[in-house]
Structure formats: C-alpha cells, structure tokens
Design a protein around this motif. Structure first.
Motif, PDB file in Angstrom:
ATOM      1  N   VAL A   1      14.326  27.686  74.527  1.00  0.00           N
ATOM      2  CA  VAL A   1      13.260  26.970  73.819  1.00  0.00           C
ATOM      3  C   VAL A   1      11.981  27.005  74.648  1.00  0.00           C
ATOM      4  O   VAL A   1      10.909  27.311  74.128  1.00  0.00           O
ATOM      5  N   GLU A   2      12.109  26.732  75.939  1.00  0.00           N
ATOM      6  CA  GLU A   2      10.930  26.737  76.803  1.00  0.00           C
ATOM      7  C   GLU A   2      10.315  28.132  76.885  1.00  0.00           C
ATOM      8  O   GLU A   2       9.090  28.284  76.840  1.00  0.00           O
ATOM      9  N   LYS A   3      11.151  29.145  77.002  1.00  0.00           N
ATOM     10  CA  LYS A   3      10.638  30.522  77.068  1.00  0.00           C
ATOM     11  C   LYS A   3       9.916  30.898  75.777  1.00  0.00           C
ATOM     12  O   LYS A   3       8.849  31.508  75.807  1.00  0.00           O
ATOM     13  N   LEU A   4      10.488  30.530  74.654  1.00  0.00           N
ATOM     14  CA  LEU A   4       9.864  30.844  73.368  1.00  0.00           C
ATOM     15  C   LEU A   4       8.541  30.089  73.202  1.00  0.00           C
ATOM     16  O   LEU A   4       7.562  30.645  72.689  1.00  0.00           O
ATOM     17  N   GLN A   5       8.504  28.837  73.636  1.00  0.00           N
ATOM     18  CA  GLN A   5       7.264  28.075  73.535  1.00  0.00           C
ATOM     19  C   GLN A   5       6.175  28.708  74.398  1.00  0.00           C
ATOM     20  O   GLN A   5       5.018  28.775  73.991  1.00  0.00           O
ATOM     21  N   GLU A   6       6.551  29.186  75.575  1.00  0.00           N
ATOM     22  CA  GLU A   6       5.594  29.865  76.439  1.00  0.00           C
ATOM     23  C   GLU A   6       5.099  31.159  75.779  1.00  0.00           C
ATOM     24  O   GLU A   6       3.916  31.488  75.852  1.00  0.00           O
ATOM     25  N   MET A   7       6.000  31.869  75.117  1.00  0.00           N
ATOM     26  CA  MET A   7       5.612  33.101  74.423  1.00  0.00           C
ATOM     27  C   MET A   7       4.618  32.802  73.308  1.00  0.00           C
ATOM     28  O   MET A   7       3.639  33.542  73.127  1.00  0.00           O
ATOM     29  N   VAL A   8       4.849  31.721  72.556  1.00  0.00           N
ATOM     30  CA  VAL A   8       3.925  31.329  71.485  1.00  0.00           C
ATOM     31  C   VAL A   8       2.563  31.009  72.086  1.00  0.00           C
ATOM     32  O   VAL A   8       1.522  31.471  71.600  1.00  0.00           O
TER      33      VAL A   8
ATOM     34  N   ILE B   1      12.622  28.953  67.701  1.00  0.00           N
ATOM     35  CA  ILE B   1      12.601  27.739  68.523  1.00  0.00           C
ATOM     36  C   ILE B   1      13.408  26.649  67.831  1.00  0.00           C
ATOM     37  O   ILE B   1      14.232  25.972  68.462  1.00  0.00           O
ATOM     38  N   LYS B   2      13.186  26.491  66.522  1.00  0.00           N
ATOM     39  CA  LYS B   2      13.933  25.476  65.774  1.00  0.00           C
ATOM     40  C   LYS B   2      15.433  25.747  65.817  1.00  0.00           C
ATOM     41  O   LYS B   2      16.229  24.834  66.021  1.00  0.00           O
ATOM     42  N   ASP B   3      15.808  27.008  65.630  1.00  0.00           N
ATOM     43  CA  ASP B   3      17.228  27.377  65.675  1.00  0.00           C
ATOM     44  C   ASP B   3      17.831  27.104  67.048  1.00  0.00           C
ATOM     45  O   ASP B   3      18.933  26.555  67.152  1.00  0.00           O
ATOM     46  N   GLU B   4      17.122  27.491  68.088  1.00  0.00           N
ATOM     47  CA  GLU B   4      17.615  27.278  69.453  1.00  0.00           C
ATOM     48  C   GLU B   4      17.724  25.791  69.766  1.00  0.00           C
ATOM     49  O   GLU B   4      18.683  25.353  70.394  1.00  0.00           O
ATOM     50  N   TYR B   5      16.747  25.025  69.320  1.00  0.00           N
ATOM     51  CA  TYR B   5      16.769  23.584  69.566  1.00  0.00           C
ATOM     52  C   TYR B   5      17.980  22.954  68.884  1.00  0.00           C
ATOM     53  O   TYR B   5      18.692  22.149  69.475  1.00  0.00           O
TER      54      TYR B   5
END
Length: 76
Positions: free
Chosen positions: A16-23, A66-70
């Motif tokens: 989730v953190e990695k994806l948020q950083e990518m966004v 992100i939603k799926d991972e969360y």
C-alpha cells in the motif's frame, strides 16, 4: 550439483505504501510535464497531453490496487 533455489516469500506488507508513493510520483511527473507544455511546440504538447492521459489511467489502476491491497491486509 543440485540447486536449492527457493523463491523469496511473498511479502506484501508494504504494498500500500509503495503504491501510494507511485501515485504521488506520477502526479508530480504530470505536473512537471504540464509546466513544460508552456514552452513546447504543438507536436510535443500533443505528446505530453497523451502521456498525461496514460498517467491518469495508470493512477486509476494504482488506486484500485491500493484498495485491494488494503482490504487484503485487513483480512490477515
């Protein structure tokens, strides 16, 4: 000689953190590209606009992921 190569365990704890950083990085890239459009010729402007559209699509996909991972982390 036998090889005992084992795959690394799947560690998804920080996805989730990695994806948020990518966004975040993608949004920054879009903003920088928009700024360069002021100084670009017509062809480059069209290329930048098309690339930013692809970036918007990618962001939508990353946000869904992100939603799926969360949700997956909450189920653990």
């Amino acid at each position: 000689m036998p090889y005992n190569n084992q795959p690394k365990p799947d560690d998804r704890s920080d996805n989730v953190e990695k994806l948020q950083e990518m966004v975040h990085n993608t949004i920054e890239n879009m903003e920088a590209a928009e700024e360069t459009m002021e100084f670009a010729n017509e062809k480059d402007r069209a290329d930048i606009a098309a690339k930013n559209e692809r970036r918007r699509d990618a962001i939508e996909g990353m946000r869904a992921e992100i939603k799926d991972e969360y949700r997956a982390q909450q189920e653990e």
